[in-house]
Design a protein around this motif. Structure first.
Motif, PDB file in Angstrom:
ATOM      1  N   THR A  44      13.144  71.737  36.764  1.00 25.44           N
ATOM      2  CA  THR A  44      13.259  70.370  36.511  1.00 25.44           C
ATOM      3  C   THR A  44      12.158  69.783  35.846  1.00 25.44           C
ATOM      4  OG1 THR A  44      12.078  69.957  38.637  1.00 25.44           O
ATOM      5  CG2 THR A  44      14.452  71.196  38.666  1.00 25.44           C
ATOM      6  N   GLN A  45      11.155  70.378  35.895  1.00 17.01           N
ATOM      7  CA  GLN A  45      10.116  69.269  34.203  1.00 17.01           C
ATOM      8  C   GLN A  45       9.178  68.155  35.100  1.00 17.01           C
ATOM      9  OE1 GLN A  45      11.675  68.649  30.566  1.00 17.01           O
ATOM     10  NE2 GLN A  45      12.179  70.556  30.248  1.00 17.01           N
ATOM     11  N   ARG A  46       9.353  68.390  36.213  1.00 14.03           N
ATOM     12  CA  ARG A  46       8.818  67.092  38.231  1.00 14.03           C
ATOM     13  C   ARG A  46       7.637  67.996  38.400  1.00 14.03           C
ATOM     14  NH1 ARG A  46      12.253  66.913  43.007  1.00 14.03           N
ATOM     15  NH2 ARG A  46      11.733  69.965  42.351  1.00 14.03           N
ATOM     16  N   TYR A  47       7.265  69.715  38.078  1.00 15.24           N
ATOM     17  CA  TYR A  47       6.282  69.881  38.398  1.00 15.24           C
ATOM     18  C   TYR A  47       5.377  70.979  37.875  1.00 15.24           C
ATOM     19  CZ  TYR A  47       7.464  66.876  42.927  1.00 15.24           C
ATOM     20  OH  TYR A  47       7.918  66.056  43.462  1.00 15.24           O
ATOM     21  N   ALA A  82       1.769  67.282  39.243  1.00 17.51           N
ATOM     22  CA  ALA A  82       2.732  66.773  38.470  1.00 17.51           C
ATOM     23  C   ALA A  82       2.756  67.154  37.486  1.00 17.51           C
ATOM     24  CB  ALA A  82       2.688  65.060  37.948  1.00 17.51           C
ATOM     25  N   ARG A  83       3.506  67.292  36.436  1.00 27.19           N
ATOM     26  CA  ARG A  83       3.977  67.826  35.194  1.00 27.19           C
ATOM     27  C   ARG A  83       3.350  67.499  34.146  1.00 27.19           C
ATOM     28  NH1 ARG A  83       5.884  70.737  31.525  1.00 27.19           N
ATOM     29  NH2 ARG A  83       6.802  71.431  29.487  1.00 27.19           N
ATOM     30  N   ASP A 114       6.919  75.673  35.662  1.00 29.53           N
ATOM     31  CA  ASP A 114       7.225  75.708  36.629  1.00 29.53           C
ATOM     32  C   ASP A 114       8.491  75.905  37.343  1.00 29.53           C
ATOM     33  OD1 ASP A 114       9.735  73.225  36.983  1.00 29.53           O
ATOM     34  OD2 ASP A 114      10.172  72.076  34.419  1.00 29.53           O
ATOM     35  N   LEU A 171      16.478  74.292  43.767  1.00 34.26           N
ATOM     36  CA  LEU A 171      15.661  73.468  43.818  1.00 34.26           C
ATOM     37  C   LEU A 171      14.172  73.495  44.569  1.00 34.26           C
ATOM     38  CD1 LEU A 171      15.592  70.757  42.032  1.00 34.26           C
ATOM     39  CD2 LEU A 171      16.815  69.099  43.457  1.00 34.26           C
ATOM     40  N   TRP A 221      -0.567  72.311  42.136  1.00 35.26           N
ATOM     41  CA  TRP A 221       0.717  71.796  42.058  1.00 35.26           C
ATOM     42  C   TRP A 221       0.089  70.926  41.369  1.00 35.26           C
ATOM     43  CZ3 TRP A 221       5.832  72.611  43.200  1.00 35.26           C
ATOM     44  CH2 TRP A 221       6.032  73.867  44.449  1.00 35.26           C
ATOM     45  N   PRO A 231       5.216  65.088  47.576  1.00 31.75           N
ATOM     46  CA  PRO A 231       3.682  64.600  46.403  1.00 31.75           C
ATOM     47  C   PRO A 231       2.988  64.329  47.512  1.00 31.75           C
ATOM     48  CG  PRO A 231       5.939  63.193  45.553  1.00 31.75           C
ATOM     49  CD  PRO A 231       6.377  64.492  46.813  1.00 31.75           C
TER      50      PRO A 231
END
Length: 111
Positions: free
Chosen positions: A98-101, A69-70, A94, A3, A67, A8
């Motif tokens: 985790t499909q966050r960023y 946000a996704r 990615d 991870l 970077w 952010p």
């Protein structure tokens, strides 16, 4: 895959995400322009520079990791714009799946 920890709050650059739009040029080809898709917050990390020589002219290529946000639809061929600076997106990943960023590997045009 481990991870990735990312704060952010480090997304302090306001960028316009643009996509290419082709239109006929009247001679059988196409003229490419860009239209803004979204304005978003990002973190710009300068990565590397390379000096190249083309037709007896030296050119510096600056690379960055950006970077964001996704979001769906971000792909190579698009670009980010910040004022007069243009960052051409060469690859998107990615970082920890985790499909966050998203991390966009970019070259700064006109550097």
């Amino acid at each position: 895959m481990p991870l990735v920890f990312f704060d952010p709050g480090q997304m302090t650059a306001r960028l316009d995400l643009q996509r290419p739009v082709s239109s006929p040029d009247g001679q059988g080809g196409a003229a490419v322009s860009f239209e803004t898709v979204a304005a978003l917050w990002a973190r710009i990390e300068p990565m590397n520079h390379a000096l190249t020589e083309d037709a007896s002219q030296r050119e510096v290529i600056l690379t960055h990791r950006i970077w964001i946000a996704r979001r769906d639809g971000v792909q190579a061929g698009m670009r980010f714009v910040r004022g007069a600076r243009v960052f051409a997106i060469r690859a998107v990943q990615d970082p920890d799946e985790t499909q966050r960023y998203l991390v966009c590997h970019c070259e700064e045009d006109g550097a």
